[in-house]
Design an enzyme around this catalytic site. Sequence first.
Site, mmCIF file in Angstrom:
data_model
loop_
_atom_site.group_PDB
_atom_site.id
_atom_site.type_symbol
_atom_site.label_atom_id
_atom_site.label_comp_id
_atom_site.label_asym_id
_atom_site.label_seq_id
_atom_site.Cartn_x
_atom_site.Cartn_y
_atom_site.Cartn_z
ATOM 1 C CB CYS A 1 -0.876 0.026 1.239
ATOM 2 S SG CYS A 1 -1.842 -1.464 1.445
ATOM 3 N NE ARG B 1 4.588 1.976 -0.844
ATOM 4 C CZ ARG B 1 5.539 1.980 0.092
ATOM 5 N NH1 ARG B 1 6.671 2.600 -0.140
ATOM 6 N NH2 ARG B 1 5.352 1.378 1.239
ATOM 7 C CD1 TRP C 1 0.022 -5.566 -3.835
ATOM 8 C CD2 TRP C 1 0.036 -6.541 -1.820
ATOM 9 N NE1 TRP C 1 0.555 -6.818 -3.976
ATOM 10 C CE2 TRP C 1 0.578 -7.450 -2.767
ATOM 11 C CE3 TRP C 1 -0.062 -6.949 -0.490
ATOM 12 C CZ2 TRP C 1 1.012 -8.719 -2.424
ATOM 13 C CZ3 TRP C 1 0.373 -8.221 -0.154
ATOM 14 C CH2 TRP C 1 0.906 -9.087 -1.110
ATOM 15 C CG ASN D 1 1.500 0.299 4.233
ATOM 16 O OD1 ASN D 1 1.335 -0.922 4.173
ATOM 17 N ND2 ASN D 1 2.619 0.885 3.841
ATOM 18 N N GLY D 2 -0.528 -1.791 6.323
ATOM 19 C CA GLY D 2 -0.138 -2.731 7.386
ATOM 20 C C GLY D 2 -1.270 -3.727 7.637
ATOM 21 C CD GLU E 1 18.090 -11.194 -9.217
ATOM 22 O OE1 GLU E 1 17.570 -11.851 -8.307
ATOM 23 O OE2 GLU E 1 17.670 -10.077 -9.553
ATOM 24 C CE LYS F 1 14.625 -9.192 -11.301
ATOM 25 N NZ LYS F 1 15.284 -9.253 -10.021
ATOM 26 C CD GLU G 1 10.855 -9.902 -9.944
ATOM 27 O OE1 GLU G 1 10.177 -9.707 -8.926
ATOM 28 O OE2 GLU G 1 12.049 -9.602 -10.011
ATOM 29 C CG HIS H 1 21.613 -34.738 -8.661
ATOM 30 N ND1 HIS H 1 22.036 -36.008 -8.331
ATOM 31 C CD2 HIS H 1 22.739 -34.001 -8.879
ATOM 32 C CE1 HIS H 1 23.364 -36.026 -8.316
ATOM 33 N NE2 HIS H 1 23.808 -34.821 -8.648
ATOM 34 C CE LYS I 1 11.938 -1.684 -6.011
ATOM 35 N NZ LYS I 1 12.730 -2.660 -6.765
HETATM 36 C C1 AGP Z 1 13.068 -8.543 -6.781
HETATM 37 O O1 AGP Z 1 13.023 -8.403 -8.140
HETATM 38 C C2 AGP Z 1 11.809 -8.703 -6.104
HETATM 39 N N1 AGP Z 1 10.813 -7.862 -6.562
HETATM 40 C C3 AGP Z 1 11.822 -9.083 -4.630
HETATM 41 O O2 AGP Z 1 12.224 -10.411 -4.621
HETATM 42 C C4 AGP Z 1 12.672 -8.274 -3.632
HETATM 43 O O3 AGP Z 1 14.018 -8.439 -3.920
HETATM 44 C C5 AGP Z 1 12.344 -8.757 -2.196
HETATM 45 O O4 AGP Z 1 10.993 -8.519 -1.925
HETATM 46 C C6 AGP Z 1 13.212 -8.115 -1.143
HETATM 47 O O5 AGP Z 1 13.022 -6.739 -1.089
HETATM 48 P P1 AGP Z 1 14.014 -5.799 -0.332
HETATM 49 O O6 AGP Z 1 15.338 -5.924 -0.978
HETATM 50 O O7 AGP Z 1 13.430 -4.421 -0.504
HETATM 51 O O8 AGP Z 1 14.041 -6.233 1.093
#
Ligand code: AGP
Length: 609
Positions: free
Chosen positions: A2, A27, A74, A100-101, A482, A486, A489, A505, A604
């Site tokens: 949020c 966000r 969110w 937010n929370g 990673e 990418k 997501e 394996h 985010k």
């Molecule tokens: C990365 O592309 C993601 N969107 C997500 O995995 C992110 O890295 C994770 O939520 C951790 O966030 P932070 O680094 O702000 O703690």
Amino acid sequence: MCGIVGYIGEKEAYPILVKGLKRLEYRGYDSAGVALLNEKGIEIYKKQGKVVQMERIIPAEHPKANIGIGHTRWATHGVPSDENSHPHYSQSKKIAIIHNGIIENYTSIKSGLEKRGYTFKSDTDTEVLVNLIEEVLIHENVSIDEAVHQVVGAYAIAVIEEGNHDQIVVAKKGSPLVIGIGEGEYYIASDATPFIEYTKQAVYLEEEELAILSLKDGLKLKNITNEIKIPYVQELALELESIEKGGYDHFMLKEINEQPKSIFDTLRGRLLVDKGTIQLGGFNEYEKKFLSADRIIIVACGTSWHAGLVAEYLIEDLARIPVEVEYASEFRYRNPIITERDIVIPISQSGETADTLSAIKLAKEKGATIFGVCNVVGSSIARESHSGAYTHAGPEIGVASTKAFTAQVTVFTLIALSLARKKGTITESMFRQLIRELDAMPSKVEETLKVDEQSKYIASIYKDVPNCLFLGRGINFPVALEGALKLKEISYIHAEGYPAAEMKHGPIALIDEDMPTVVVATRTEHYEKVVSNIQEIKARSGKIIAIVTQGDTVVSKIADHVIEVPDVDERLSPLVTTIPLQLMSYHIAVMRECNVDQPRNLAKSVTVE
Ligand code: AGP
């Protein structure tokens, strides 16, 4: 997660709120709304979907008001819908709230309120909170603190009240909230981006603080035990250009291209090649602790966790200190063994990730030293840490983390090299050679970015595949993870990252002509073994996209496609091997018409568990 925005002053609130909400879109959210307070009372407009969809329900002549709050939601409690969107009215419609929370004890508060005749229009915990506030403010005639006291959970809230046209009340616990102080006006937001063009004077609320922003009486700050606090006003370093696209189609592409600069900024003033030394402020202070530590425990989530895995390779290899890397969410719930001789390093771009924050709190209770690696200055994780090192990647707006990852890897390279030198685990000449190479990384990354067109071409061939495998060995195994993250997501293609040798394996069963494999096959200690892995895939008709060192002549004969990256020391290679993986994912997502910067369901900064 949020986003919160608010304004009180002489200006028209509505345009400021809408612009602010658009700034917070990164966000991640699924509905948006505003509440405006004027002589007619509180008017709320809210809608499921994006901010532009909410704008469509606003009358052509937008409501005039000098006080307002806005929210991007969110979904947590209740599906994304108009009813569940924020702001929420209290029963009498005299109070409105944004939140937010998560209010963990909302069911018990709700049943108490129901007994007192309250009814609820939404499924949210937030509507429960606004009615609790109504109960204490209007019916019990006590202050809002009473309501906040009863809440278990996390919140950043902003409350406006009819008849109280002079103030906004805000409070924070576990979710971020910052106040911008202008000339005779106040702004509030989840981060400073919504108000950066109006003021750079900001006050970050601390845990369990409550502030009254009054045009008449100024800013009053206290904690929830009613102790008056003196606001600490800071001058923000954030620049407007850094949060705009600057001619790029997407923030993600801008941020990928910013990496030479963000790595340079992360090294600046710290890596002093001429003097042959590393000056890492917060680290130098805690150097003795590091040198005598039994082990280092890294806690993080997502991409930051991948940077932690790279750090494990670097620190163990160079400095010979045992490192454990944990998902923050698992660490906090598995009753881990932590002692005062442990150093816990949380890694976080946002500095607000709820799981990482909770892991810190647990480790602190057990006496560990907390050394935070964060990108956002003044964030909750930075404040909760005993010491730390900022990554100077600049604001990262695209939900998919790119430049934050390479900045995190850069900081850990500095830490590992500093430790190694102090411990005498590398020779002076090796240290000097590695710092020279590290110093050259911004230009090596710049050179690597030239693979953009080629990455785009490969993306066009594979954009419709349903699955993709990513393989790497050693320090490039986390790069494979990673790369897979990418791709999944932002393009919604199922992707998995594996250590290349682990393929035999299990994942090898998936290999056929429809399943491409991206392999990091740069010239390293494991090169021959990776080449064998590639042969195994080719023998099963699998397609190979290989990331190789410039001038490679072996893999290019076997692989279907090769992307060349500059020749760098293996320990620094993640900084270049990551780049083509970011670019391929980006181009595939664009070709699949996905929302690159705000992928579905993602946020985010994940400020809830
Ligand atoms: C990365 O592309 C993601 N969107 C997500 O995995 C992110 O890295 C994770 O939520 C951790 O966030 P932070 O680094 O702000 O703690």
